[in-house]
Motif scaffolding. Structure first.
Motif, PDB file in Angstrom:
ATOM      1  N   VAL A   6       0.860  -1.190   0.000  1.00 53.74           N
ATOM      2  CA  VAL A   6       0.000   0.000   0.000  1.00 53.74           C
ATOM      3  C   VAL A   6       0.891   1.233   0.000  1.00 53.74           C
ATOM      4  O   VAL A   6       1.693   1.440   0.917  1.00 53.74           O
ATOM      5  N   VAL A   9       5.109   5.180  -3.553  1.00 53.19           N
ATOM      6  CA  VAL A   9       6.146   6.184  -3.801  1.00 53.19           C
ATOM      7  C   VAL A   9       7.459   5.679  -3.184  1.00 53.19           C
ATOM      8  O   VAL A   9       7.877   4.563  -3.509  1.00 53.19           O
ATOM      9  N   ALA A  10       8.082   6.431  -2.290  1.00 57.52           N
ATOM     10  CA  ALA A  10       9.454   6.060  -1.878  1.00 57.52           C
ATOM     11  C   ALA A  10       9.534   4.632  -1.332  1.00 57.52           C
ATOM     12  O   ALA A  10      10.210   3.761  -1.905  1.00 57.52           O
ATOM     13  N   GLY A  11       8.828   4.363  -0.232  1.00 56.87           N
ATOM     14  CA  GLY A  11       8.935   3.045   0.383  1.00 56.87           C
ATOM     15  C   GLY A  11       8.262   1.961  -0.445  1.00 56.87           C
ATOM     16  O   GLY A  11       8.855   0.900  -0.685  1.00 56.87           O
ATOM     17  N   GLU A  32      -1.670   2.541  -5.220  1.00 54.91           N
ATOM     18  CA  GLU A  32      -1.361   3.940  -4.904  1.00 54.91           C
ATOM     19  C   GLU A  32      -2.622   4.764  -5.175  1.00 54.91           C
ATOM     20  O   GLU A  32      -3.168   4.711  -6.267  1.00 54.91           O
ATOM     21  N   ARG A  33      -3.066   5.489  -4.172  1.00 55.09           N
ATOM     22  CA  ARG A  33      -4.332   6.219  -4.366  1.00 55.09           C
ATOM     23  C   ARG A  33      -4.166   7.461  -5.240  1.00 55.09           C
ATOM     24  O   ARG A  33      -5.111   7.926  -5.854  1.00 55.09           O
ATOM     25  N   TYR A  39       7.315   8.955  -7.643  1.00 54.69           N
ATOM     26  CA  TYR A  39       7.698  10.299  -8.082  1.00 54.69           C
ATOM     27  C   TYR A  39       8.617  10.933  -7.035  1.00 54.69           C
ATOM     28  O   TYR A  39       8.683  10.491  -5.894  1.00 54.69           O
ATOM     29  N   ASN A  41       9.089  13.375  -4.638  1.00 56.75           N
ATOM     30  CA  ASN A  41       8.498  14.483  -3.871  1.00 56.75           C
ATOM     31  C   ASN A  41       9.574  15.441  -3.333  1.00 56.75           C
ATOM     32  O   ASN A  41       9.305  16.613  -3.120  1.00 56.75           O
ATOM     33  N   SER A 111       3.148   1.319   3.279  1.00 54.75           N
ATOM     34  CA  SER A 111       4.043   2.471   3.115  1.00 54.75           C
ATOM     35  C   SER A 111       3.202   3.680   2.721  1.00 54.75           C
ATOM     36  O   SER A 111       3.372   4.269   1.652  1.00 54.75           O
ATOM     37  N   PRO A 112       2.252   4.044   3.604  1.00 54.80           N
ATOM     38  CA  PRO A 112       1.301   5.110   3.250  1.00 54.80           C
ATOM     39  C   PRO A 112       1.850   6.511   3.482  1.00 54.80           C
ATOM     40  O   PRO A 112       1.174   7.500   3.206  1.00 54.80           O
ATOM     41  N   VAL A 132       2.557  21.281   0.278  1.00 49.17           N
ATOM     42  CA  VAL A 132       3.392  20.766  -0.807  1.00 49.17           C
ATOM     43  C   VAL A 132       3.827  19.356  -0.461  1.00 49.17           C
ATOM     44  O   VAL A 132       4.748  19.153   0.309  1.00 49.17           O
ATOM     45  N   ARG A 133       3.096  18.416  -1.016  1.00 55.00           N
ATOM     46  CA  ARG A 133       3.340  17.007  -0.681  1.00 55.00           C
ATOM     47  C   ARG A 133       3.340  16.144  -1.943  1.00 55.00           C
ATOM     48  O   ARG A 133       4.028  15.155  -2.018  1.00 55.00           O
ATOM     49  N   GLU A 181      13.054  25.443   1.858  1.00 55.03           N
ATOM     50  CA  GLU A 181      13.240  25.195   0.418  1.00 55.03           C
ATOM     51  C   GLU A 181      12.146  25.900  -0.386  1.00 55.03           C
ATOM     52  O   GLU A 181      12.422  26.490  -1.438  1.00 55.03           O
ATOM     53  N   ASP A 266       0.771   8.515   8.659  1.00 55.95           N
ATOM     54  CA  ASP A 266      -0.569   8.096   8.256  1.00 55.95           C
ATOM     55  C   ASP A 266      -0.799   6.684   8.796  1.00 55.95           C
ATOM     56  O   ASP A 266      -0.275   5.703   8.261  1.00 55.95           O
ATOM     57  N   VAL A 299       6.815   0.502   6.549  1.00 56.14           N
ATOM     58  CA  VAL A 299       8.076   1.226   6.289  1.00 56.14           C
ATOM     59  C   VAL A 299       7.784   2.708   6.047  1.00 56.14           C
ATOM     60  O   VAL A 299       6.652   3.094   5.804  1.00 56.14           O
ATOM     61  N   GLY A 320      15.773   8.611   2.521  1.00 50.77           N
ATOM     62  CA  GLY A 320      16.810   7.577   2.634  1.00 50.77           C
ATOM     63  C   GLY A 320      16.358   6.434   3.534  1.00 50.77           C
ATOM     64  O   GLY A 320      16.355   5.260   3.118  1.00 50.77           O
TER      65      GLY A 320
HETATM   66  P1  FAD Z   1       5.504   8.624   0.448  1.00 56.21           P
HETATM   67  O1  FAD Z   1       6.668   8.704  -0.425  1.00 56.21           O
HETATM   68  O2  FAD Z   1       4.825   9.892   0.848  1.00 56.21           O
HETATM   69  O3  FAD Z   1       4.453   7.660  -0.228  1.00 56.21           O
HETATM   70  C1  FAD Z   1       3.251   7.298   0.407  1.00 56.21           C
HETATM   71  C2  FAD Z   1       2.209   7.062  -0.679  1.00 56.21           C
HETATM   72  O4  FAD Z   1       1.193   6.255  -0.139  1.00 56.21           O
HETATM   73  C3  FAD Z   1       1.521   8.361  -1.107  1.00 56.21           C
HETATM   74  O5  FAD Z   1       1.718   8.591  -2.473  1.00 56.21           O
HETATM   75  C4  FAD Z   1       0.060   8.135  -0.771  1.00 56.21           C
HETATM   76  O6  FAD Z   1      -0.804   8.645  -1.769  1.00 56.21           O
HETATM   77  C5  FAD Z   1      -0.018   6.626  -0.713  1.00 56.21           C
HETATM   78  N1  FAD Z   1      -1.106   6.154   0.153  1.00 56.21           N
HETATM   79  C6  FAD Z   1      -1.368   6.517   1.433  1.00 56.21           C
HETATM   80  N2  FAD Z   1      -2.416   5.840   1.901  1.00 56.21           N
HETATM   81  C7  FAD Z   1      -2.832   5.038   0.913  1.00 56.21           C
HETATM   82  C8  FAD Z   1      -3.897   4.128   0.808  1.00 56.21           C
HETATM   83  N3  FAD Z   1      -4.726   3.905   1.820  1.00 56.21           N
HETATM   84  N4  FAD Z   1      -4.044   3.458  -0.359  1.00 56.21           N
HETATM   85  C9  FAD Z   1      -3.203   3.686  -1.406  1.00 56.21           C
HETATM   86  N5  FAD Z   1      -2.190   4.548  -1.353  1.00 56.21           N
HETATM   87  C10 FAD Z   1      -2.011   5.216  -0.203  1.00 56.21           C
HETATM   88  N6  FAD Z   1      13.379  13.478   2.264  1.00 56.21           N
HETATM   89  C11 FAD Z   1      14.715  13.525   2.175  1.00 56.21           C
HETATM   90  O7  FAD Z   1      15.377  12.617   2.669  1.00 56.21           O
HETATM   91  N7  FAD Z   1      15.346  14.543   1.511  1.00 56.21           N
HETATM   92  C12 FAD Z   1      14.654  15.550   0.931  1.00 56.21           C
HETATM   93  O8  FAD Z   1      15.244  16.456   0.320  1.00 56.21           O
HETATM   94  C13 FAD Z   1      13.252  15.545   1.021  1.00 56.21           C
HETATM   95  N8  FAD Z   1      12.526  16.540   0.469  1.00 56.21           N
HETATM   96  C14 FAD Z   1      11.167  16.489   0.545  1.00 56.21           C
HETATM   97  C15 FAD Z   1      10.435  17.523  -0.031  1.00 56.21           C
HETATM   98  C16 FAD Z   1       9.053  17.491   0.023  1.00 56.21           C
HETATM   99  C17 FAD Z   1       8.275  18.599  -0.581  1.00 56.21           C
HETATM  100  C18 FAD Z   1       8.394  16.392   0.643  1.00 56.21           C
HETATM  101  C19 FAD Z   1       6.900  16.343   0.691  1.00 56.21           C
HETATM  102  C20 FAD Z   1       9.107  15.379   1.243  1.00 56.21           C
HETATM  103  C21 FAD Z   1      10.508  15.415   1.192  1.00 56.21           C
HETATM  104  N9  FAD Z   1      11.273  14.415   1.786  1.00 56.21           N
HETATM  105  C22 FAD Z   1      12.636  14.457   1.708  1.00 56.21           C
HETATM  106  C23 FAD Z   1      10.647  13.332   2.549  1.00 56.21           C
HETATM  107  C24 FAD Z   1      10.503  12.087   1.705  1.00 56.21           C
HETATM  108  O9  FAD Z   1       9.881  12.412   0.512  1.00 56.21           O
HETATM  109  C25 FAD Z   1       9.671  11.079   2.475  1.00 56.21           C
HETATM  110  O10 FAD Z   1      10.361  10.782   3.667  1.00 56.21           O
HETATM  111  C26 FAD Z   1       9.471   9.785   1.712  1.00 56.21           C
HETATM  112  O11 FAD Z   1       8.797  10.028   0.523  1.00 56.21           O
HETATM  113  C27 FAD Z   1       8.653   8.808   2.556  1.00 56.21           C
HETATM  114  O12 FAD Z   1       8.353   7.663   1.825  1.00 56.21           O
HETATM  115  P2  FAD Z   1       7.006   6.867   2.125  1.00 56.21           P
HETATM  116  O13 FAD Z   1       6.955   5.746   1.181  1.00 56.21           O
HETATM  117  O14 FAD Z   1       6.915   6.590   3.566  1.00 56.21           O
HETATM  118  O15 FAD Z   1       5.847   7.898   1.814  1.00 56.21           O
END
Ligand code: FAD
Length: 562
Positions: A6, A9-11, A32-33, A39, A41, A111-112, A132-133, A181, A266, A299, A320
């Motif tokens: 779930v 994006v990153a995780g 991915e919703r 992408y 972010n 990984s939401p 900005v997310r 930023e 989340d 994660v 990271g």
């Molecule tokens: P995300 O990458 O946010 O992905 C989670 C995804 O899960 C989302 O797309 C969401 O739509 C989806 N989702 C949630 N719930 C559901 C559901 N129920 N069903 C389906 N899909 C769902 N980190 C750095 O280390 N260096 C940086 O320079 C940096 N710059 C950043 C700049 C910005 C503007 C932002 C917003 C973040 C930045 N980060 C940076 C942080 C980094 O992007 C996050 O730590 C990282 O993306 C986290 O990964 P994740 O997979 O946990 O969450």
């Protein structure tokens, strides 16, 4: 084995790709919703600032690539809306049609991510206020800048003579790295930017003196920074512009407001599944990214992690760690024994050509934990050999254990070479290195890149000198308790001097030892600490109780703000 992931994006995306590389047989479904998977972010602020011109450059991979290269059933616009851990099923909703389906899983990976903090302040939903997310968030901000209010309409593209350019004002709420930023990138777009931060400093992972250094630097570049003031609400004026009012009673006009108040894990789905939530509100996981349900992994920004240095549970929203945790979850699902080491919060932010970076524990945290077994040094080495053009000083603070020299944390600010030094120190901390290891580190050197004694070696030598007793140290907060000896040249005193300090330039010291007291600590000052060290060695060998004031006048400037 069927694995549902779930979040794409990153995780989520890292986990899917890694799992496929390890297991050709697994059935992998990634939902991915939002409209995009994988992408960047982290690039969103730079897209708003037009540094990254095309939105498509932010899209690192797409659904098609996941299907064709990784044989992952990748569905965007597909939201997980429920989990039944008993039946091992996930309920999915097609975001465009609303159709709901149920998918069974053997293993589930969450990984939401995290949601932007959005307090229920009056007027927070007014047009012109953005977070900005996501890619659509950045697109909306860009569209608003280009044609959002009637007042600003077309100004971006105005090509004729313009004697009076209308001021475009942006207020950024929150002085964390995303807020700063965004501030810089909005300046690139011609905005007059005010950053409002409720804490007493920007970039709160830094210690206060470094926060102030950054704040002053932002001020030099025209960003208005307000600290110690929280936003109380937003109002719309007759001309459609906004007014941001604060708890102190101040108000700031704005054509655009960015909310960058931080993020909250989340945990909606995790709570539905009855999974354990930790003390900071993130999903509780073990070193292998298992949640309290052995078939569910989590994660990224949604989980709580162990702070590598302090061992405390903490929330650290960084790309990271999210990527590394995702690989570990995939490894474990594929039967490997990988483990996450914890997070040091290693971060860097680029601001107006300079970099601010940090890793590991800061002094605030150690003090909060009542940990007194630490020492700190301030140093200002050049980014590369001073005789080679373009060398810039790096302001560095390094924190280490008094008892065994183990590195605990570091912060640095400068216009060159900050990234590699904090990168080196981050790795050293993770490997449990000591300041003695830094003395011996063999690093790349030629004049354009470093010095024969790299800033990392230099930090090790200074810190190890302190621990070996070769360089007794004192800090500015207690410097005036001793006899202050300033060993700079007279000309330097004309620029700045410390009241009550006695000046004996280094070159005259050996001849004037009889002017110094033998019954008091002597606290030795110079510009950066280097001459003070030499002077201290002279004094110690003549039986004086001498101490270097760490970082000299350069530290005085940041530790004693005017
Ligand atoms: P995300 O990458 O946010 O992905 C989670 C995804 O899960 C989302 O797309 C969401 O739509 C989806 N989702 C949630 N719930 C559901 C559901 N129920 N069903 C389906 N899909 C769902 N980190 C750095 O280390 N260096 C940086 O320079 C940096 N710059 C950043 C700049 C910005 C503007 C932002 C917003 C973040 C930045 N980060 C940076 C942080 C980094 O992007 C996050 O730590 C990282 O993306 C986290 O990964 P994740 O997979 O946990 O969450």
């Amino acid at each position: 084995m069927k694995v549902i992931i779930v979040g794409g994006v990153a995780g989520g995306a890292s986990c899917a790709a890694r799992l496929r590389r390890l297991d050709e047989q697994a059935e992998i479904l990634m939902v991915e919703r939002g409209p995009y998977v994988s992408y960047a972010n982290c690039g969103l602020p730079y897209h708003v600032g037009n540094v990254i011109e095309h939105e498509s450059d932010l899209l690192v991979a797409n659904e098609e690539l996941f299907r064709r290269h990784f044989a992952v059933d990748c569905r965007t616009g597909c939201e997980a809306i429920g989990i039944s851990p008993q039946d091992k099923t996930v309920e999915l909703r097609d975001v465009s049609t609303g159709e709901v389906s149920t998918e069974p899983y053997d293993t589930l990976v969450l990984s939401p991510g995290a949601a932007s903090v959005r307090p229920p302040l009056p007027g927070i939903d007014l047009p012109g206020i953005f977070q900005v997310r996501t890619v659509p968030d950045a697109r909306e901000i860009r569209e608003w800048i280009e044609r959002g209010s009637s007042f600003l309409a077309g100004m971006e593209k105005y090509s004729g003579f313009q004697t009076v350019r209308p001021a475009m004002r942006a207020v950024v709420v929150g002085g964390g790295f995303i807020g700063l930023e965004m501030g810089e990138n909005l300046m690139r777009r011609g905005f007059d930017v005010t950053v409002i931060e409720m804490a007493d400093q920007v970039l709160t992972p830094l210690d206060p003196e470094y926060g102030r250094l950054v704040q002053d630097f932002l001020g030099l570049h025209g960003v208005h920074v307000v600290v110690n003031d929280g936003v109380a609400g937003f109002a719309q004026s007759d001309d459609d512009s906004l007014t941001v009012s604060t708890q102190s009673g101040a108000s700031y006009p704005a054509d655009l407001v960015i909310l960058a108040l931080g993020v909250r894990p989340d945990t909606t789905l995790a709570k539905m599944a009855g999974i354990e939530i930790g003390e900071h509100g993130g999903i509780r996981v073990d070193e292998q990214m298992h949640t309290s349900d052995p078939d569910i992994f989590a994660v990224g920004d949604a989980v709580e992690v162990r702070d590598f240095v302090t061992g405390e549970w903490s929330l650290i929203a960084l790309a990271g760690p999210a990527n590394r945790q995702a690989r570990i979850a995939a490894d474990v699902i594929a039967g490997r024994d990988s483990r996450f080491r914890g997070t040091q919060g290693t971060s860097i932010v680029e601001l107006f050509g300079a970099a601010v970076a940090w890793t590991g524990a800061n002094e605030k945290t150690l003090n909060r934990l009542g940990d007194t077994d630490y020492e700190k040094i301030y140093l200002y080495p050049n980014s590369h050999a001073g005789y080679y053009p373009g060398a810039k000083p790096i302001a560095m603070k390094v924190i280490f254990r008094k008892s065994d020299g183990r590195l605990l944390g570091a912060q640095a600010v400068g216009e060159d070479g900050v990234d590699k030094r904090i990168g080196d120190l981050a790795l050293a901390i993770q490997l449990g290195a000591t300041v003695y290891d830094l003395e011996e580190a063999e690093l790349c050197y030629s004049p354009p890149f470093g010095s024969a004694k790299d800033p990392i070696n230099f930090a090790g030598m200074v810190a190890a000198g302190v621990l070996r007793g070769d360089m007794p140290l004192c800090h500015w907060d207690s410097a005036s308790d001793g006899f202050l000896l300033d060993v700079r040249e007279k000309a330097e005193l004309a620029v700045e001097h410390v009241p009550k300090a006695v000046n004996i330039p280094m070159g005259e010291l050996r001849a004037r030892l009889d002017e110094l007291p033998r019954d008091r600590e002597i606290h030795v000052i110079c510009r950066s600490g280097q001459r003070a060290y030499t002077a201290t060695r002279v004094l110690l060998q003549h039986g004086f109780d001498a101490h270097v004031v760490s970082g000299g006048m350069l530290s005085h400037a940041i530790l004693s703000p005017s």
